[in-house]
Scaffold this active site. Structure first.
Site, PDB file in Angstrom:
ATOM      1  N   ASP A 243      41.889  -6.179  -4.807  1.00 27.05           N
ATOM      2  CA  ASP A 243      41.602  -7.015  -3.639  1.00 27.05           C
ATOM      3  C   ASP A 243      41.445  -6.055  -2.459  1.00 27.05           C
ATOM      4  O   ASP A 243      42.423  -5.542  -1.919  1.00 27.05           O
ATOM      5  CB  ASP A 243      42.776  -7.973  -3.423  1.00 27.05           C
ATOM      6  CG  ASP A 243      42.597  -8.821  -2.169  1.00 27.05           C
ATOM      7  OD1 ASP A 243      41.663  -8.567  -1.390  1.00 27.05           O
ATOM      8  OD2 ASP A 243      43.425  -9.731  -1.971  1.00 27.05           O
ATOM      9  N   LYS A 275      36.630  -8.945   7.738  1.00 24.75           N
ATOM     10  CA  LYS A 275      37.692  -8.084   8.299  1.00 24.75           C
ATOM     11  C   LYS A 275      37.045  -6.752   8.703  1.00 24.75           C
ATOM     12  O   LYS A 275      36.160  -6.739   9.541  1.00 24.75           O
ATOM     13  CB  LYS A 275      38.828  -7.937   7.289  1.00 24.75           C
ATOM     14  CG  LYS A 275      39.527  -9.270   6.972  1.00 24.75           C
ATOM     15  CD  LYS A 275      40.755  -9.061   6.114  1.00 24.75           C
ATOM     16  CE  LYS A 275      41.543 -10.340   5.898  1.00 24.75           C
ATOM     17  NZ  LYS A 275      41.065 -11.134   4.763  1.00 24.75           N
TER      18      LYS A 275
END
Ligand code: DSN
Length: 479
Positions: A243, A275
């Site tokens: 991840d 992000k």
């Protein structure tokens, strides 16, 4: 070359006029959000500012099309334009990350992780039920077989980093579906150094024998050695799932290379796109050919219909991430985190792991006599936006916590450099040193309330605004 920022200004301004004609409270909220984002020191490690081109791509007619299924194989007619959009986004994702296969439909990071888990189960589980039926995938099962299958899948094991060591809810936390659908075992970090102890991880994995070893984090301030993770997965016959939601921008920007780049080592990789990657809110999955067919079944097995406007925005952001300008940005994110950590340490803060080598730092707020909640609130009152976060062996649990997580991706997008982050460190330590916990009515140390010396919040806010004035958000945007 036309002045594209002026063009974008007109586009946003006109759009807000149209929205205001229907529901002015919404156009007002959009304007207010821009003002908030302009005026606060945005240090939440998982946030960023998408480009004007990426933002403009989200609001259009692609939003109105249903397109469940995959490229060229949809459950609805007339999906040729969505096929184009999804193909371009997937092509950029594959080429940017050097992956064999990319799936750009997930609506969020959690969705992307669920698609990955489902694909791994689908591709790897030796299920007596599946064998009995001679079925290749669970999609071929009748309703009556599902109960047996659930029991078989439930016995599968996942091993990920614990929440308080910096892992994510979806890595097997008991209050997330990942902790319910799998038997789970968490690995922590070394109590002294705060770093991943790969030898202990191997020993734990040999004992627990997971189907899936999860690498990646939300609040671990260090790089991961994915070659070691691969060795551990191979030693116990596990699938390596990474991840990389937090650090995808550092992979895309070639800051994390060699053994720090997960793509050559992992079987399946999932990420968010908003992000450090600086794209629209959403997710994507990268996989080796072995898992591509199973990942491709994400919709409708796990996901609702793809958001075609968001896939289009992912394509635009991924195209931006392929530029050398993005590589310079990613390097600056890491350099700025280093400057922030140095500045905090020099002023007496304790950082989990003693520093950082990625995009975030984790301050242990107990050395200031504060919970994470008190520290977060005192900083917010002072115009510094962070989020509270557990630290390893946190004495205050996941709600109050004992840390604040601080990240550099957003402010680096505004152009702040190392000296500016040193000033940010000064403001943070000033507020945390000045804040005092308020004793609860029970007489016990309070966990939420705090006081600040007169004027400190206003002075810090003014300093933050002065700093931000030098780095306008979307320079030239006249809104
Ligand atoms: N919300 C993200 C973060 O802040 O790290 C993870 O889900």
């Amino acid at each position: 070359m036309p002045d594209l920022t002026a063009t974008a200004s007109r586009a946003f301004s006109d759009a807000l006029t149209v929205i205001a004609s229907v529901e002015p409270r919404i156009s007002d909220a959009i304007r207010a959000e821009l003002a908030d984002q302009r005026g606060s020191l945005k240090l939440i490690a998982s946030e960023n500012y998408a480009s004007l081109a990426t933002l403009l791509t989200m609001g259009n007619w692609l939003s109105d099309k249903y397109a469940e299924g995959t490229i060229g194989h949809r459950f609805y007619a007339g999906c040729q334009n969505v096929d184009t959009v999804e193909s371009v986004a997937a092509e950029h994702a594959r080429e940017l990350f050097g992956a064999e296969y990319a799936y750009v439909q997930p609506h969020s990071g959690i969705d992307a992780n669920l698609v990955a888990y489902w694909a791994i189960l689908n591709a790897k589980v030796e299920s007596p039920t599946l064998q009995r039926l001679g079925a290749k995938t669970v999609n071929d099962l009748a309703e009556s077989d599902w109960e047996d299958l659930r029991a078989e899948f439930n016995r599968q094991r996942v091993m990920g980093m614990s929440l308080d060591a910096g892992g994510h809810l979806t890595h097997g936390f008991r209050h997330n579906i990942s902790g319910k659908m799998f038997a789970q075992h968490s690995y922590g970090t070394d109590p002294e150094s705060g770093l991943i102890d790969y030898d202990k991880l191997l020993a734990d994995a040999r004992e627990f024998k997971p189907l899936i070893l999860v690498a990646g984090y939300s609040a671990y301030p260090r790089r991961v050695n994915f070659a070691r993770m691969r060795e551990i997965a191979d030693a116990v016959g596990a699938v390596l799932f990474v991840d990389m939601a937090h650090f995808a921008g550092l992979v895309a920007g070639k800051v994390f290379t060699g053994e720090e780049n997960p793509i050559p080592y992992a079987d399946v990789v999932a990420t968010t796109t908003h992000k450090s990657l600086r794209g629209p809110r959403g997710g994507l999955v990268l996989a080796t050919k072995e898992f591509s067919d199973a990942v491709d079944k994400g919709c409708p097995m796990v996901l609702g219909g793809p958001l075609s406007n968001m896939m289009a925005a992912k394509a635009v952001a991924l195209a931006e991430a392929r530029t050398t300008a993005f590589q310079s940005y990613a390097q600056a994110v890491a350099d700025n985190a280093q400057a922030l950590a140095d500045g905090l340490l020099r002023r007496g803060a304790r950082l989990v792991t003693g520093g950082t080598d990625n995009h975030l730092v984790l301050i242990d707020t107990t050395t200031f006599g504060l919970t994470g909640r008190q520290a977060e609130s005192a900083l917010l009152e002072s115009g510094v936006v962070t989020n509270r976060n557990s630290i390893p062996a946190d004495p205050n649990g996941a709600w109050y916590t004992s840390g604040v997580r601080i990240g550099t991706p957003a402010l680096t997008s505004r152009g702040l450099g190392a000296d500016d982050f040193d000033e940010v460190a000064d403001m943070i330590v000033g507020v945390l040193t000045g804040a005092e916990p308020v004793t609860a009515s029970t007489g016990k140390p309070g966990k939420a309330k705090y006081t600040l010396p007169d004027g400190l919040a206003d002075r810090t806010r003014a300093r933050a605004e002065e700093l931000l004035d030098r780095f306008p958000l979307y320079p030239g945007l006249t809104l």
